[in-house]
Motif scaffolding. Structure first.
Motif, short mmCIF file in Angstrom:
data_model
loop_
_atom_site.label_atom_id
_atom_site.label_comp_id
_atom_site.label_asym_id
_atom_site.label_seq_id
_atom_site.Cartn_x
_atom_site.Cartn_y
_atom_site.Cartn_z
N ARG A 51 -10.36 4.76 3.93
CA ARG A 51 -8.91 4.80 3.71
C ARG A 51 -8.27 5.08 5.06
O ARG A 51 -8.85 5.76 5.89
CB ARG A 51 -8.48 5.79 2.63
CG ARG A 51 -8.40 7.23 3.02
CD ARG A 51 -7.91 8.07 1.84
NE ARG A 51 -8.87 8.01 0.75
CZ ARG A 51 -8.52 8.03 -0.55
NH1 ARG A 51 -7.25 8.14 -0.91
NH2 ARG A 51 -9.45 7.96 -1.48
N GLU A 82 -16.24 7.19 2.76
CA GLU A 82 -15.11 6.78 3.58
C GLU A 82 -15.35 7.17 5.04
O GLU A 82 -15.62 8.33 5.35
CB GLU A 82 -13.82 7.44 3.05
CG GLU A 82 -13.50 6.99 1.63
CD GLU A 82 -12.20 7.57 1.09
OE1 GLU A 82 -11.49 8.28 1.84
OE2 GLU A 82 -11.88 7.31 -0.09
N PRO A 91 -12.57 -1.11 -4.11
CA PRO A 91 -12.51 -0.84 -2.67
C PRO A 91 -13.32 -1.86 -1.89
O PRO A 91 -14.37 -2.32 -2.35
CB PRO A 91 -13.13 0.56 -2.56
CG PRO A 91 -14.04 0.66 -3.75
CD PRO A 91 -13.34 -0.09 -4.84
N VAL A 103 -9.59 1.21 -7.40
CA VAL A 103 -9.29 2.37 -6.56
C VAL A 103 -8.41 3.43 -7.25
O VAL A 103 -8.30 4.55 -6.74
CB VAL A 103 -8.64 1.94 -5.23
CG1 VAL A 103 -9.62 1.16 -4.38
CG2 VAL A 103 -7.36 1.13 -5.46
N THR A 116 -5.10 5.53 -1.70
CA THR A 116 -6.36 5.01 -2.20
C THR A 116 -7.23 4.56 -1.03
O THR A 116 -6.74 4.32 0.08
CB THR A 116 -6.16 3.79 -3.12
OG1 THR A 116 -5.65 2.70 -2.34
CG2 THR A 116 -5.23 4.10 -4.27
N ALA A 117 -8.50 4.39 -1.31
CA ALA A 117 -9.35 3.66 -0.37
C ALA A 117 -8.79 2.25 -0.23
O ALA A 117 -8.12 1.72 -1.13
CB ALA A 117 -10.78 3.61 -0.90
N CYS A 118 -9.04 1.63 0.91
CA CYS A 118 -8.56 0.26 1.14
C CYS A 118 -9.18 -0.68 0.12
O CYS A 118 -10.40 -0.76 -0.01
CB CYS A 118 -8.91 -0.18 2.56
SG CYS A 118 -8.33 -1.83 2.97
N SER A 119 -8.35 -1.39 -0.61
CA SER A 119 -8.84 -2.33 -1.62
C SER A 119 -9.28 -3.64 -0.97
O SER A 119 -8.91 -3.97 0.16
CB SER A 119 -7.75 -2.61 -2.65
OG SER A 119 -6.70 -3.38 -2.06
N ALA A 146 -3.14 6.73 3.19
CA ALA A 146 -3.17 5.84 2.03
C ALA A 146 -3.63 6.60 0.80
O ALA A 146 -4.61 7.36 0.86
CB ALA A 146 -4.10 4.66 2.31
N GLN A 180 0.85 -1.19 0.00
CA GLN A 180 0.00 0.00 0.00
C GLN A 180 0.88 1.23 0.00
O GLN A 180 1.80 1.35 0.80
CB GLN A 180 -0.91 0.01 1.23
CG GLN A 180 -1.74 1.27 1.40
CD GLN A 180 -2.81 1.41 0.33
OE1 GLN A 180 -3.67 0.55 0.20
NE2 GLN A 180 -2.76 2.49 -0.44
#
Length: 278
Positions: A274, A215, A117, A196, A92-95, A90, A50
């Protein structure tokens, strides 16, 4: 009666020495560098890597001006917020791939791509994920951004409705694009999440702060009174938590940087997160 002038952030703050991370690179980084967006580091989270972006301390004007199209009353009055500590956010948003590598399962509805995401995670579910990240990445505190930190990162120095300007079209974000915002063009409503990194990042290298999934934030939404704030936090404990950014099924006005609302600990296919490292 004349309206008072809009608040103005002090863009010369903080002093140069306070802008940078206390240690660079952090011990958790497997790679790092400095590019056109600023400092970055890569961290192995479970199995996937990440990338995080350094969000330096600063001041900004939080909330929306009275003339912003489709604003809601709770977005004002605008006020200056000073954030005294930087953090790694991060990009990106958490994948789904990162979530599953840590938690061992994937609760999401839209599972066609591990780079979509993760969604259908409650605020409490996310707290469990963060504690597991801390076990895998010793020496860091994993957290959600506060609502103020989230808006600061989303705006990335901008003062417009969206980080790129005052209009929106489907080439810029994933949302309910059959609806127009302030005369902006309409287009395809995808009706699903997308990967993402599907759209251009903002000026600080953060992807999809507008749209795709709402988010979660660390705290609840505050009531604004126009007073300047230093490191503000909304309600915590047994209280709704702020969700920011809009989603694939949100009307375009909900994607604006200032739009804020509170949710109880729900799980929904439009709601993700995120996270930050500190």
């Amino acid at each position: 009666m004349n309206s008072p002038p809009p608040p103005v952030a002090d863009l010369t703050w903080p002093p140069e020495a306070q802008r940078w991370p206390p240690v660079f690179p952090p011990v958790c980084a497997c790679a790092w560098g400095d590019d056109r967006f600023g400092l970055w580091m890569d961290v192995v989270i479970g199995g996937p890597v990440q990338r995080f972006r350094w969000i330096e301390p600063g001041e900004f004007v939080m909330g929306s001006p009275e003339g912003e199209a489709e604003r809601e009353e709770r977005e004002g009055p605008q006020h200056v917020v000073r954030l005294t500590e930087g953090f790694w956010l991060a990009e990106t948003a958490c994948s789904q791939g990162v979530w599953e590598s840590v938690m061992g399962s994937n609760p999401s509805r839209f599972k066609d791509d591990p780079q979509n995401p993760v969604e259908q995670v409650s605020w409490d579910d996310v707290q469990g994920f963060l504690r597991e990240v801390e076990k895998r990445v010793p020496g860091v505190k994993a957290d959600l951004p506060t609502e103020a930190e989230w808006e600061y990162a989303c705006r990335a120095g901008s003062e417009t409705a969206f980080s790129w300007g005052d209009g929106i079209d489907p080439s810029q974000a994933n949302y309910r694009a059959k609806d127009s915002y302030a005369g902006s063009p309409i287009g395809e409503w995808r009706q699903t999440t997308v990967a993402v990194k599907s759209f251009d990042p903002n000026a600080w290298g953060l992807y999809q702060m507008h749209g795709n999934v709402w988010e979660w934030c660390a705290d609840g939404p505050r009531d604004y009174d126009g007073a300047s704030q230093v490191d503000p936090r909304g309600a915590e404990g047994k209280a709704p938590r702020a969700a920011r950014g809009g989603s694939w099924n949100a009307h375009p006005f909900r994607l604006r940087a200032a739009c804020h609302d509170g949710l109880w600990g729900v799980r929904a296919h439009f709601l993700g997160f995120r996270f930050s490292l500190r």
